[in-house]
Structure formats: structure tokens, C-alpha cells
Scaffold this motif. Structure first.
Motif, PDB file in Angstrom:
ATOM      1  N   VAL A 192       0.668  -1.253   0.035  1.00 61.98           N
ATOM      2  CA  VAL A 192      -0.138   0.019  -0.022  1.00 61.98           C
ATOM      3  C   VAL A 192       0.827   1.404  -0.244  1.00 61.98           C
ATOM      4  O   VAL A 192       0.572   2.249  -0.763  1.00 61.98           O
ATOM      5  CB  VAL A 192      -1.002  -0.027   1.384  1.00 61.98           C
ATOM      6  N   THR A 193       1.955   1.374   1.047  1.00 61.32           N
ATOM      7  CA  THR A 193       2.591   2.372   0.858  1.00 61.32           C
ATOM      8  C   THR A 193       3.590   2.672  -0.270  1.00 61.32           C
ATOM      9  O   THR A 193       3.754   3.883  -0.688  1.00 61.32           O
ATOM     10  CB  THR A 193       3.704   2.427   2.137  1.00 61.32           C
ATOM     11  N   ILE A 194       4.179   1.627  -0.636  1.00 61.89           N
ATOM     12  CA  ILE A 194       4.708   1.935  -2.077  1.00 61.89           C
ATOM     13  C   ILE A 194       4.167   2.306  -3.270  1.00 61.89           C
ATOM     14  O   ILE A 194       4.506   3.267  -3.864  1.00 61.89           O
ATOM     15  CB  ILE A 194       5.504   0.372  -2.390  1.00 61.89           C
ATOM     16  N   VAL A 195       2.954   1.631  -3.334  1.00 55.65           N
ATOM     17  CA  VAL A 195       1.973   2.087  -4.424  1.00 55.65           C
ATOM     18  C   VAL A 195       1.464   3.566  -4.300  1.00 55.65           C
ATOM     19  O   VAL A 195       1.779   4.525  -5.269  1.00 55.65           O
ATOM     20  CB  VAL A 195       0.941   1.264  -4.433  1.00 55.65           C
ATOM     21  N   LEU A 196       1.194   4.012  -2.875  1.00 56.00           N
ATOM     22  CA  LEU A 196       0.562   5.188  -2.735  1.00 56.00           C
ATOM     23  C   LEU A 196       1.686   6.330  -2.982  1.00 56.00           C
ATOM     24  O   LEU A 196       1.629   7.313  -3.622  1.00 56.00           O
ATOM     25  CB  LEU A 196       0.311   5.162  -1.282  1.00 56.00           C
ATOM     26  N   ASN A 197       2.799   6.085  -2.598  1.00 53.58           N
ATOM     27  CA  ASN A 197       4.035   7.107  -2.585  1.00 53.58           C
ATOM     28  C   ASN A 197       4.577   7.159  -3.914  1.00 53.58           C
ATOM     29  O   ASN A 197       5.066   8.066  -4.220  1.00 53.58           O
ATOM     30  CB  ASN A 197       5.132   6.658  -1.305  1.00 53.58           C
ATOM     31  N   SER A 198       4.650   5.891  -4.653  1.00 52.42           N
ATOM     32  CA  SER A 198       5.054   6.131  -6.152  1.00 52.42           C
ATOM     33  C   SER A 198       4.334   6.817  -6.786  1.00 52.42           C
ATOM     34  O   SER A 198       4.572   7.818  -7.762  1.00 52.42           O
ATOM     35  CB  SER A 198       5.248   4.627  -6.416  1.00 52.42           C
ATOM     36  N   LEU A 199       2.855   6.629  -6.708  1.00 50.80           N
ATOM     37  CA  LEU A 199       1.819   7.427  -7.521  1.00 50.80           C
ATOM     38  C   LEU A 199       2.025   8.875  -7.213  1.00 50.80           C
ATOM     39  O   LEU A 199       1.867   9.698  -7.803  1.00 50.80           O
ATOM     40  CB  LEU A 199       0.419   6.656  -7.077  1.00 50.80           C
ATOM     41  N   ASN A 200       2.185   9.202  -5.790  1.00 47.38           N
ATOM     42  CA  ASN A 200       2.175  10.422  -5.161  1.00 47.38           C
ATOM     43  C   ASN A 200       3.294  11.278  -6.020  1.00 47.38           C
ATOM     44  O   ASN A 200       3.375  12.308  -6.291  1.00 47.38           O
ATOM     45  CB  ASN A 200       2.510  10.511  -3.754  1.00 47.38           C
ATOM     46  N   ILE A 201       4.579  10.675  -5.881  1.00 48.54           N
ATOM     47  CA  ILE A 201       5.825  11.325  -6.419  1.00 48.54           C
ATOM     48  C   ILE A 201       5.894  11.584  -8.084  1.00 48.54           C
ATOM     49  O   ILE A 201       5.979  12.301  -8.612  1.00 48.54           O
ATOM     50  CB  ILE A 201       7.019  10.197  -6.524  1.00 48.54           C
ATOM     51  N   ALA A 202       5.031  10.491  -8.713  1.00 48.00           N
ATOM     52  CA  ALA A 202       4.574  10.610 -10.329  1.00 48.00           C
ATOM     53  C   ALA A 202       3.825  11.738 -10.718  1.00 48.00           C
ATOM     54  O   ALA A 202       4.063  12.603 -11.355  1.00 48.00           O
ATOM     55  CB  ALA A 202       3.981   9.383 -10.653  1.00 48.00           C
ATOM     56  N   LEU A 203       2.764  12.029  -9.697  1.00 51.79           N
ATOM     57  CA  LEU A 203       1.688  12.993  -9.632  1.00 51.79           C
ATOM     58  C   LEU A 203       2.309  14.306  -9.417  1.00 51.79           C
ATOM     59  O   LEU A 203       2.207  15.209 -10.011  1.00 51.79           O
ATOM     60  CB  LEU A 203       0.621  12.918  -8.924  1.00 51.79           C
ATOM     61  N   GLY A 216      -4.638   4.919  -2.538  1.00 57.89           N
ATOM     62  CA  GLY A 216      -3.935   4.176  -1.466  1.00 57.89           C
ATOM     63  C   GLY A 216      -5.121   3.357  -0.599  1.00 57.89           C
ATOM     64  O   GLY A 216      -4.923   2.331  -0.211  1.00 57.89           O
ATOM     65  N   LEU A 217      -6.040   4.084  -0.154  1.00 60.50           N
ATOM     66  CA  LEU A 217      -6.955   3.558   0.851  1.00 60.50           C
ATOM     67  C   LEU A 217      -7.910   2.824  -0.043  1.00 60.50           C
ATOM     68  O   LEU A 217      -8.116   1.616   0.709  1.00 60.50           O
ATOM     69  CB  LEU A 217      -7.933   4.909   1.331  1.00 60.50           C
ATOM     70  N   ALA A 218      -8.251   2.983  -1.356  1.00 59.17           N
ATOM     71  CA  ALA A 218      -8.688   1.867  -2.033  1.00 59.17           C
ATOM     72  C   ALA A 218      -8.158   0.663  -2.099  1.00 59.17           C
ATOM     73  O   ALA A 218      -8.770  -0.531  -1.992  1.00 59.17           O
ATOM     74  CB  ALA A 218      -9.296   2.395  -3.520  1.00 59.17           C
ATOM     75  N   LEU A 219      -6.976   0.744  -2.355  1.00 62.31           N
ATOM     76  CA  LEU A 219      -5.979  -0.453  -2.428  1.00 62.31           C
ATOM     77  C   LEU A 219      -5.941  -1.126  -1.286  1.00 62.31           C
ATOM     78  O   LEU A 219      -6.139  -2.425  -1.261  1.00 62.31           O
ATOM     79  CB  LEU A 219      -4.328   0.028  -2.979  1.00 62.31           C
ATOM     80  N   ALA A 220      -5.998  -0.570  -0.150  1.00 61.75           N
ATOM     81  CA  ALA A 220      -5.951  -1.278   1.318  1.00 61.75           C
ATOM     82  C   ALA A 220      -7.110  -1.962   1.702  1.00 61.75           C
ATOM     83  O   ALA A 220      -7.017  -3.197   2.083  1.00 61.75           O
ATOM     84  CB  ALA A 220      -5.556  -0.093   2.337  1.00 61.75           C
ATOM     85  N   VAL A 221      -8.295  -1.403   1.077  1.00 63.09           N
ATOM     86  CA  VAL A 221      -9.698  -2.110   1.477  1.00 63.09           C
ATOM     87  C   VAL A 221      -9.424  -3.279   0.516  1.00 63.09           C
ATOM     88  O   VAL A 221     -10.159  -4.470   1.084  1.00 63.09           O
ATOM     89  CB  VAL A 221     -10.659  -1.091   1.102  1.00 63.09           C
ATOM     90  N   ILE A 222      -9.259  -3.172  -0.748  1.00 63.87           N
ATOM     91  CA  ILE A 222      -9.092  -4.312  -1.437  1.00 63.87           C
ATOM     92  C   ILE A 222      -8.424  -5.666  -1.041  1.00 63.87           C
ATOM     93  O   ILE A 222      -8.821  -6.662  -0.798  1.00 63.87           O
ATOM     94  CB  ILE A 222      -8.682  -4.013  -3.056  1.00 63.87           C
TER      95      ILE A 222
END
Length: 437
Positions: free
Chosen positions: A158-169, A195-201
Motif C-alpha cells: 500500500v505504502t509503495i504504491v501510494l507514494n510512487s503514485l504521489n511522486i509521479a503526480l 492508497g485507501l482503495a488498495l488497502a480495502v481491496i
């Protein structure tokens, strides 16, 4: 034991390091813009949200400790109900933060004496990022529960996906859309909800059978609520002291001017990068100490304490050596403004010492959280803040200027480590299952 620690610590280190990496990228993005006040705005804006969100750090820490003890007892109902209570609190406070944003902003800018340019751009950043509150707090609860279930892999994902997306954006908005601090805030907003959506999934896919054990009438069970808020109250007070210390540091940095504020914010980023690395072993300690406390295995508690310290302090020493060898080269990764680099080098000795002296307090924190010995954590932080940090700055500032801030921060970390070491024989090393009460 080493294998268990590493299985938990390595995913935590990877995910934790992506957090300061995001902060470093944000700092580097605005640090290469034309004016230093953009960097100051990110520093002040981050301070405000640290104050807001770190105050709810109990939603992760308290959830981890209580869940790990339920896991050690093999009590499935207590485990899922801990998550349910944490999510209910997270959602409630997340919505309240959004609703109270005007008052929060006015109070924040009243407390921080920043230049007009810094305040202007900080407000732009604040008005966007405030809407991340519900997602941020709910992520605290879910990731804390994953860790309590001895699952460090899901928070890492979750954290890697969230922060990678954040950096790209952030890169897209700042460089492609010609935005400044508003682009950084917008990237954070979008990434948090993804990131929250991924965590729930992940939660639904792996733990559906645990979720089926949810009993609605137990959500407000008096004894469980008392235990939940007792543990989290102490963590909340402890975290408020920590937030106050870092916020005080940033606010006083701003009073020294935009260049020192920019330099201090970069150096503090370097402290945070190491802290997140060491916290990988602190999180491992939370999970293992909680599990062994719940199953009443004192010998394993003591063994976990020993090895978590060896790993955590080892990283601290290695980081100090790295900073000593590559000082100015590291600073140039954050900014190309020579005046900021020169000022940062004046105070870099504190950054070299930081990882080693603070590693003890970080590991002790994880150990005490896992044992839910939160009253001792609270007392330790109050002593370090009120009896050490503030007096050290007040006495030293007239003679040392900005050096007094760094001296106070260093003594603050040492005091935390020493006081928790004093409390450990009673609350950890000689503890029994009574600690869970």
C-alpha cells in the motif's frame, strides 16, 4: 528470532523509506524552483499536517499493539473488533478535520511567524491537502491492523504504491503543468484515496473470513472501549509532545529567516529518512512484542528486544557514517541554491550525530507499543519535551542561535532513550501478561 524480525522489518523498512523519499522528492522539486519561499511553504505546510495527522498516530500504533496481543491469544473476535473501532474513530475525526479546516488554518498561521510569501503559498498547499484527512486516518487504522496480524507485506504494498503514485503526480503537476506547491498538494490528495482503495481491496481479499466474525453489538462494549481509549490516550499525549517538538523546531526555524528555514527543513528530512529506516525494526518489535506478550512468552519478549536493538542501532551508526562521508553531495540532491547549502553545512554536524543518538528511542517506542505499556511512553515523552527540549533551547538560543535548536533536538532524543531504558525493567523485561490490562 532474527528471521522473524527480518521478515517483519524488511517490508516495513522498504515501505517506511518510501515516505521520506516522497518528502525528499517534494523538497527537491520546490527546492529547484526560483525562490526559497516555496521550500519554506512546503516545510511549514508539512509541519501543520504533521501536527494534525501525527496526533492520530495512535490509530496505527494502538491498533497494532492491541491486534498483535489478540493474535497471540488467537482471539479472532477481539482482532476484528479492534479494527472496526479504529476505523470508526478514524472516519469520524477525518470528517471533523475537513469541516473545521477554516479554524485549523487560522490557528496554524497565528502560531507560525512566517514571511508573507511563505504564508501565502502555505495556505494554497493547506487548502488542497486538508481533504486527505479521512483517507489518511483510515489508512493508519488498516495498516496498523495488518501489522498486528504479523503481516508487514500489505502495508508495504500500500505504502509503495501510494507514494510512487504521489511522486509521479507531483513531478507531473510541477514540471508538466507548471504548478508549484498546489501541484504537490494535489498529487498527495489523489494518491491518498488511491492508497485507501488498495488497502480495502487487500483487506477484503485476504481477511474476509475474519471480517465475517464482526459482531456489531461488541463495537461499543464498555470494557473494550475503555481499554482502546486508555491505550490510545497515552499514545495521543505522547504523540502530541512529539508533534509539538517538531512543530516548535520548524516555527523557530522560520523566525531565523527563509534561508535557515529552508536549510533546517532539508536537514530534518535527513533525520526523518533514517528514522523511517530504523522504524522498520521498531514496527517489527511492535508486532513481535505484542504477540509474545499476548501469549505470555517472556523469554521471547526479551530475545526480541535484544535483536531489535542490535539491528536498529546498527542502522543508526551506518547512517551517521554515510552522512559524514557524503555531506555536501547529499545536500545538492535537495537544492541547487548555494546559500541554502552553505547554511546547511554549518549545522550538518547535528545531522551526522542524529541517527545514532535517536536510534535507541525509536526501538524502545516499538517495544513499549507492542507491550501496550503506553503510560511509560507518555511519561518519557513529557519529560523529554518539558524538562529537556524546551529548557535546552531557551537557555542556548541567546548564545548559540540556530545551533540551540539542533542541540535541543539531540538532547530530546537522548532523553527519550534514557527514560525508556529506565522504565524497561519494570514494564518490559520483567513484565508478564498483566501488562495487557
Amino acid at each position: 528470532m532474527n528471521r522473524k524480525i527480518l521478515n517483519l522489518a524488511i517490508p516495513n523498512i522498504i515501505s517506511n523509506l518510501s515516505v521520506p523519499l516522497l518528502g525528499a522528492v517534494d523538497t527537491a522539486l520546490v527546492g529547484h524552483l526560483d525562490e526559497a519561499y516555496y521550500l519554506g511553504a512546503i516545510a511549514v505546510g508539512s509541519m501543520i499536517f504533521n501536527f494534525i495527522f501525527w496526533g492520530f498516530g495512535f490509530l496505527r500504533m494502538g491498533t497494532t499493539g492491541l491486534t498483535a496481543q489478540a493474535f497471540g491469544e488467537e482471539n479472532h473476535t477481539d482482532s476484528i473488533m479492534t479494527l472496526a473501532r479504529a476505523l470508526a474513530v478514524a472516519a469520524t475525526f477525518g470528517i471533523l478535520i475537513v469541516l473545521l479546516q477554516t479554524w485549523i488554518a487560522d490557528l496554524s498561521f497565528w502560531l507560525v511567524d512566517a514571511s508573507p510569501e511563505v504564508e501565502r503559498y502555505t495556505r494554497i498547499y493547506f487548502n488542497i491537502r486538508i481533504f486527505t484527512a479521512p483517507a489518511t486516518l483510515c489508512l493508519y487504522a488498516i495498516n496498523g491492523w495488518f501489522l498486528g496480524m504479523q503481516n508487514a507485506r500489505y502495508p508495504m504494498i500500500v505504502t509503495i504504491v501510494l507514494n510512487s503514485l504521489n511522486i509521479a503526480l507531483d513531478v507531473f503537476f510541477v514540471y508538466s503543468m507548471d504548478m508549484t506547491v498546489d501541484g504537490v498538494a494535489m498529487g498527495t490528495l489523489i494518491a491518498r484515496y488511491c492508497g485507501l482503495a488498495l488497502a480495502v481491496i487487500l483487506l477484503l481479499s485476504r481477511y474476509r473470513n475474519w471480517i465475517d466474525g464482526y459482531v456489531h453489538k461488541l463495537l461499543l462494549e464498555i470494557e473494550a472501549i475503555k481499554k482502546f481509549f486508555s491505550v490510545n490516550r497515552d499514545i495521543f499525549i505522547r504523540t502530541l509532545c512529539l508533534i509539538f517538538t517538531f512543530s516548535f523546531f520548524t516555527a523557530k526555524s522560520a523566525e531565523f529567516g527563509n534561508v535557515i528555514l529552508a536549510a533546517n527543513s532539508i536537514l530534518l528530512q535527513l533525520w526523518m529518512i533514517v528514522s523511517y529506516g530504523i522504524d522498520g525494526f521498531a514496527y517489527a518489535a511492535e508486532s513481535l512484542i505484542g504477540r509474545y506478550t499476548g501469549s505470555d512468552q517472556q523469554k521471547r519478549v526479551n530475545l526480541a528486544v535484544k535483536y531489535c536493538f542490535l539491528w536498529g542501532t546498527g542502522i543508526g551508526v551506518l547512517a551517521s557514517l554515510t552522512y559524514a562521508l557524503f555531506d555536501v553531495h547529499i545536500l545538492r540532491l535537495f537544492t541547487n541554491q548555494q546559500n541554502v547549502i552553505e547554511v546547511a553545512m554549518t549545522y550538518f554536524v547535528w545531522t551526522i550525530a542524529g541517527p545514532t543518538v535517536s536510534s535507541f528511542s525509536y526501538i524502545w517506542d516499538g517495544i513499549f507499543i507492542g507491550a501496550t505499556a503506553t503510560a511509560a511512553m507518555r511519561d518519557s515523552m513529557i519529560i523529554a519535551t518539558l524538562a529537556v527540549f524546551l529548557p535546552a533551547y531557551a537557555i542556548g538560543v541567546s548564545y548559540l542561535g540556530n545551533h540551540a535548536l539542533w542541540l535541543a533536538m539531540t538532547l530530546f532524543m537522548i532523553a527519550r532513550g534514557l527514560t525508556l531504558s529506565f522504565y524497561a525493567p519494570k514494564h518490559i523485561l520483567g513484565a508478564t501478561s498483566v501488562q495487557k490490562a
